[in-house]
Design an enzyme around this catalytic site. Structure first.
Site, PDB file in Angstrom:
ATOM      1  CB  VAL A   1      -1.061   4.119   2.751  1.00  0.00           C
ATOM      2  CG1 VAL A   1       0.159   3.448   2.649  1.00  0.00           C
ATOM      3  CG2 VAL A   1      -1.610   4.841   1.446  1.00  0.00           C
ATOM      4  N   GLY A   2      -1.285   3.129   5.826  1.00  0.00           N
ATOM      5  CA  GLY A   2      -0.731   2.683   6.919  1.00  0.00           C
ATOM      6  C   GLY A   2      -1.604   1.182   7.172  1.00  0.00           C
TER       7      GLY A   2
ATOM      8  CE  LYS B   1       1.083  13.396   2.695  1.00  0.00           C
ATOM      9  NZ  LYS B   1       1.237  12.846   3.743  1.00  0.00           N
TER      10      LYS B   1
END
Length: 305
Positions: free
Chosen positions: A23-24, A169
């Site tokens: 994602v980064g 998370k």
């Protein structure tokens, strides 16, 4: 990078950590396309193929600077953030999640937020969390009708069921929120569903399989959802650019609530998920969709709150 052009109006410098996550890296690419200067903070143990892509970008993109960081080394993170007006925080382990990895991710999140607090330039944090930080608890299907941004996964239940990714998370996001509020920092979190996209099975295998731990139960409970990484990256940048954004934002394209949709999802994740060559499914009961993302719709429409 194809399609990348200098913008007429110079845009500020932002930081992406860890830019070597799936994602980064997509957020990094989108930021460069939009004309931002980017500090790509990369861990030494980052996904090798993605690190190579970032290194290749550096050869032809003068708005990109690469920093090597250790998420447990506060000073290395602080160095990467110097001169940046915003931070995009994407913490995902390239290794299998276990109880020790949970602690490391929490410490990493605390270090990142504290580093932001110690800079004079960072104005906003966009923190990538997960829908798994909201959907896990005992008897979720009977406790409440819908799951939205007010919901949190039960950490004791996650420990009991060894849902280490969901626990990581949940606790890292809570730690980030607690510290951001204590330091009076402007932060929003994006809670995506299962991330799919180009080469996801190759470049994001461990995170994908970790997310899907307990996937059958998520499916039955109507909270298994996925999001395209291209769309997800756009949402992150929109959350940064819109000054009115606040709190958490669930982010998904579709909820998987039938065998047909489950098969389609599995096919996008091969070879991570094996499908029998002669798989047949019968049209079964469609499971009720229990996720709500009203805030996301407003963000996309331009009214974030």
């Amino acid at each position: 990078m194809e399609g990348m052009k200098e913008k007429d109006v110079e845009k500020p410098t932002v930081c992406v950590v860890d830019a070597s996550t799936y994602v980064g890296f997509w957020i990094l690419k989108k930021l460069l396309i939009r004309g931002y200067k980017v500090h790509a903070a990369v861990q030494k143990n980052g996904e090798k193929e993605i690190v190579k892509k970032i290194t290749d970008l550096l050869k032809r993109e003068n708005r990109l600077t690469i920093f090597t960081v250790d998420m447990l080394d506060y000073h290395s993170i602080l160095e990467a953030m110097k001169g940046c007006c915003a931070l995009f925080c994407c913490l995902d382990s390239p290794y299998e999640y276990d109880d020790k990895m949970v602690d490391m991710e929490i410490r990493g999140a605390i270090n990142v937020v504290e580093a932001c607090a110690q800079t004079d330039s960072v104005e906003k944090i966009v923190f990538t969390s997960s829908l798994t930080a909201a959907v896990w608890r005992q008897n979720i299907s009977s406790d409440q009708k819908y799951v939205d941004e007010r919901s949190w996964s039960d950490q004791d239940f996650c420990r009991k069921m060894k849902l280490w990714y969901a626990l990581a998370k949940t606790l890292s996001e809570k730690a980030a929120w607690a510290l951001a509020m204590d330091r009076m920092l402007d932060m929003v979190s994006i809670n995506p569903g299962l991330v799919i996209g180009a080469a996801v099975a190759l470049q994001n295998p461990q995170v994908t399989m970790s997310y899907l731990q307990g996937g059958e139960q998520m499916y039955v409970n109507g909270v298994l959802a996925f999001v395209d990484v291209n769309f997800l990256a756009d949402v992150h940048i929109r959350a940064f650019e819109d000054r009115s954004t606040i709190g958490r934002y669930f982010c998904f394209n579709q909820i998987v609530n039938s065998d047909k949709e489950a098969l389609k999802l599995a096919q996008t994740l091969t070879p991570l998920i094996s499908i029998p060559s002669r798989y047949n499914f019968e049209e079964s009961e469609v499971h009720a969709e229990r996720l709500r993302s009203t805030k996301l719709g407003k963000l996309i429409e331009g009214t974030a709150c």
